[in-house]
Motif scaffolding. Structure first.
Motif, mmCIF file in Angstrom:
data_model
loop_
_atom_site.group_PDB
_atom_site.id
_atom_site.type_symbol
_atom_site.label_atom_id
_atom_site.label_comp_id
_atom_site.label_asym_id
_atom_site.label_seq_id
_atom_site.Cartn_x
_atom_site.Cartn_y
_atom_site.Cartn_z
ATOM 1 N N SER A 1 0.832 -1.207 0.000
ATOM 2 C CA SER A 1 0.000 0.000 0.000
ATOM 3 C C SER A 1 0.868 1.258 0.000
ATOM 4 O O SER A 1 0.522 2.260 -0.633
ATOM 5 C CB SER A 1 -0.934 0.001 1.219
ATOM 6 O OG SER A 1 -0.204 0.159 2.436
ATOM 7 N N ILE A 2 2.011 1.211 0.671
ATOM 8 C CA ILE A 2 2.944 2.342 0.639
ATOM 9 C C ILE A 2 3.497 2.523 -0.773
ATOM 10 O O ILE A 2 3.651 3.660 -1.259
ATOM 11 C CB ILE A 2 4.078 2.143 1.650
ATOM 12 C CG1 ILE A 2 3.522 2.167 3.083
ATOM 13 C CG2 ILE A 2 5.154 3.213 1.493
ATOM 14 C CD1 ILE A 2 4.561 1.878 4.149
ATOM 15 N N ALA A 3 3.784 1.414 -1.455
ATOM 16 C CA ALA A 3 4.261 1.500 -2.842
ATOM 17 C C ALA A 3 3.225 2.176 -3.731
ATOM 18 O O ALA A 3 3.566 3.007 -4.580
ATOM 19 C CB ALA A 3 4.588 0.104 -3.359
ATOM 20 N N VAL A 4 1.966 1.838 -3.533
ATOM 21 C CA VAL A 4 0.896 2.473 -4.307
ATOM 22 C C VAL A 4 0.823 3.965 -3.991
ATOM 23 O O VAL A 4 0.653 4.798 -4.896
ATOM 24 C CB VAL A 4 -0.453 1.784 -4.018
ATOM 25 C CG1 VAL A 4 -1.602 2.530 -4.685
ATOM 26 C CG2 VAL A 4 -0.427 0.336 -4.482
ATOM 27 N N LEU A 5 0.978 4.317 -2.730
ATOM 28 C CA LEU A 5 0.937 5.730 -2.345
ATOM 29 C C LEU A 5 2.120 6.503 -2.931
ATOM 30 O O LEU A 5 1.973 7.667 -3.326
ATOM 31 C CB LEU A 5 0.933 5.854 -0.818
ATOM 32 C CG LEU A 5 -0.363 5.412 -0.125
ATOM 33 C CD1 LEU A 5 -0.189 5.436 1.392
ATOM 34 C CD2 LEU A 5 -1.527 6.306 -0.543
ATOM 35 N N ILE A 6 3.291 5.864 -2.995
ATOM 36 C CA ILE A 6 4.442 6.515 -3.635
ATOM 37 C C ILE A 6 4.116 6.836 -5.084
ATOM 38 O O ILE A 6 4.394 7.935 -5.582
ATOM 39 C CB ILE A 6 5.696 5.624 -3.541
ATOM 40 C CG1 ILE A 6 6.148 5.481 -2.085
ATOM 41 C CG2 ILE A 6 6.828 6.202 -4.383
ATOM 42 C CD1 ILE A 6 7.279 4.485 -1.893
ATOM 43 N N LEU A 7 3.512 5.871 -5.788
ATOM 44 C CA LEU A 7 3.131 6.081 -7.183
ATOM 45 C C LEU A 7 2.118 7.215 -7.308
ATOM 46 O O LEU A 7 2.253 8.088 -8.176
ATOM 47 C CB LEU A 7 2.560 4.784 -7.762
ATOM 48 C CG LEU A 7 2.016 4.857 -9.193
ATOM 49 C CD1 LEU A 7 3.141 5.197 -10.171
ATOM 50 C CD2 LEU A 7 1.354 3.540 -9.580
ATOM 51 N N LEU A 8 1.120 7.230 -6.439
ATOM 52 C CA LEU A 8 0.085 8.262 -6.505
ATOM 53 C C LEU A 8 0.656 9.643 -6.185
ATOM 54 O O LEU A 8 0.346 10.626 -6.880
ATOM 55 C CB LEU A 8 -1.058 7.923 -5.548
ATOM 56 C CG LEU A 8 -1.885 6.676 -5.893
ATOM 57 C CD1 LEU A 8 -2.930 6.417 -4.815
ATOM 58 C CD2 LEU A 8 -2.557 6.844 -7.252
ATOM 59 N N PHE A 9 1.474 9.731 -5.153
ATOM 60 C CA PHE A 9 2.069 11.018 -4.785
ATOM 61 C C PHE A 9 2.969 11.540 -5.901
ATOM 62 O O PHE A 9 2.969 12.736 -6.209
ATOM 63 C CB PHE A 9 2.869 10.892 -3.487
ATOM 64 C CG PHE A 9 2.024 10.728 -2.254
ATOM 65 C CD1 PHE A 9 0.655 10.886 -2.305
ATOM 66 C CD2 PHE A 9 2.601 10.407 -1.033
ATOM 67 C CE1 PHE A 9 -0.130 10.734 -1.173
ATOM 68 C CE2 PHE A 9 1.837 10.262 0.105
ATOM 69 C CZ PHE A 9 0.459 10.417 0.041
ATOM 70 N N THR A 10 3.751 10.636 -6.499
ATOM 71 C CA THR A 10 4.639 11.047 -7.590
ATOM 72 C C THR A 10 3.839 11.534 -8.786
ATOM 73 O O THR A 10 4.174 12.564 -9.395
ATOM 74 C CB THR A 10 5.550 9.880 -8.016
ATOM 75 O OG1 THR A 10 6.263 9.389 -6.878
ATOM 76 C CG2 THR A 10 6.547 10.322 -9.070
ATOM 77 N N ALA A 11 2.783 10.811 -9.141
ATOM 78 C CA ALA A 11 1.937 11.225 -10.253
ATOM 79 C C ALA A 11 1.285 12.573 -9.967
ATOM 80 O O ALA A 11 1.187 13.430 -10.867
ATOM 81 C CB ALA A 11 0.867 10.161 -10.515
#
Length: 294
Positions: free
Chosen positions: A266-276
Motif C-alpha cells: 500500500s505504501i508503494a501504491v501511495l508513492i506512485l500516486l504522490f509522484t503522479a
C-alpha cells in the motif's frame, strides 16, 4: 505510410520483445502491488482482502508522515539549493578556457560511483571521532562545532541531503554546461558589444535560454526525490529512531523486517500516486508559465 502498412508484422516482431519485457518487469509487478495493497499479507500465508485498511493505517501512521516529509526535503533541497548551485558552477566552468575536460571529468566523477560507495565514503567523513569533517573543524579551532552528524536527528537528514546532492551534482553540471555551449555565440557577443558584463549576460541572456534545461532538472528532482531510498539505507537505515526514513525505505522495513507485506504494498501504491500528483502539478504549472510568456 503505405510502406509502413506493408511491414506491420515486421514492426510488431521488433517491438514485441520490448513490450513483453515492459509487461513482465513493470506492468505485472505494479498490478500485483496494487492487488496486495488491499490485503493483509505476511508474505507466506494466503493474502486476506481488507479493503482500505492499509491506506487508512498509513494516513494515521506518524512514521509514514515522517517519511513523506523527508521525501519533500529531498525535493525542496534539490530545487531550492542544489539547482541554483549547479547553474552557478556550470556558468563558472563554461567560462574556463584551459583544462576544461579535466574539470568536467572531476565534477562528473561522483556520479559514476555507486550509491553504496558514496554512502560509505561520506559515513567516514561524518564519523564523530575519525571523520574528516570533525577533524577539519578541530584543525581550524571550531572544536565546539564537532558533532555526531548521522546520529543526531537535528543533522542526520541534512547530512544525507548534502551527500545525495554531491553525488548527482556532476551529472547536472555537465548537462547545463552542454546547454550553455549550445547557445548561439552571436547573442553573447551582441550583449558584450552593448556593454553587458558577465553577471548581466548570465542573468538576461544565458539563464532565460537555460529555462528548458532547468525545467527538466526540476522534474528529475521531483521524481528522484520521491524514489530516494538507497542513500538513506546505506548511510542511516532510517535511523536515528526513524527520523531519516523515506517512503521507499519505510516500505522495505515494513516488508522485510516486520513482515507486513500488504501494508508495504500500500505504501508503494501511495508513492506512485504522490509522484503522479506532484509531476502533474508541476506539468500544469510549467504549461501555465509558458502560456503567460506567450
Amino acid at each position: 505510410m503505405n510502406q509502413m502498412g506493408r511491414h506491420v508484422w515486421a514492426y510488431t516482431l521488433f517491438t514485441l520483445p520490448t513490450l513483453l519485457i515492459f509487461a513482465i518487469f513493470f506492468m505485472y509487478p505494479m498490478l500485483m502491488s496494487l492487488r496486495y495493497g488491499f490485503t493483509e499479507w505476511n508474505g507466506i500465508s494466503p493474502a486476506t482482502f481488507n479493503g482500505l485498511d492499509n491506506f487508512v493505517a498509513a494516513f494515521h501512521d506518524p512514521y509514514f508522515w515522517i517519511a513523506v516529509r523527508n521525501n519533500m526535503y529531498f525535493i525542496g533541497f534539490s530545487i531550492g539549493i542544489q539547482i541554483p548551485v549547479i547553474v552557478a558552477i556550470a556558468l563558472l566552468v563554461s567560462r574556463l578556457k584551459r583544462w576544461i575536460r579535466m574539470y568536467k571529468a572531476l565534477i562528473f566523477l561522483p556520479t559514476i560511483l555507486s550509491t553504496a560507495v558514496v554512502g560509505v565514503l561520506w559515513e567516514f567523513i561524518y564519523h564523530p571521532q575519525a571523520g574528516l569533517l570533525n577533524q577539519v573543524l578541530e584543525a581550524v579551532g571550531l572544536s565546539s562545532w564537532q558533532h555526531a552528524w548521522l546520529a543526531d536527528g537535528a543533522t542526520a537528514m541534512l547530512a544525507i541531503l548534502i551527500t545525495n546532492a554531491w553525488q548527482w551534482m556532476g551529472f547536472y553540471v555537465v548537462l547545463v554546461v552542454s546547454a550553455i555551449y549550445a547557445i548561439p555565440k552571436h547573442l553573447v557577443e551582441a550583449a558584450q558589444m552593448d556593454g553587458a558584463g558577465g553577471i548581466r549576460q548570465a542573468w538576461s541572456i544565458i539563464l532565460p535560454l537555460l529555462r528548458p534545461v532547468i525545467m527538466v532538472m526540476m522534474l528529475l528532482s521531483i521524481t528522484g526525490g520521491m524514489k530516494a531510498m538507497d542513500i538513506v539505507v546505506v548511510m542511516t537505515g532510517g535511523n536515528p529512531y526513524g527520523i531519516t526514513e523515506v517512503m521507499a525505505s519505510y516500505m522495505i522495513k515494513k516488508a522485510y523486517r516486520i513482515g507486513e507485506y500488504g501494508y508495504a504494498n500500500s505504501i508503494a501504491v501511495l508513492i506512485l500516486l504522490f509522484t503522479a500528483m506532484l509531476t502533474s502539478v508541476f506539468g500544469w504549472f510549467t504549461r501555465n508559465q509558458e502560456e503567460v510568456r506567450l
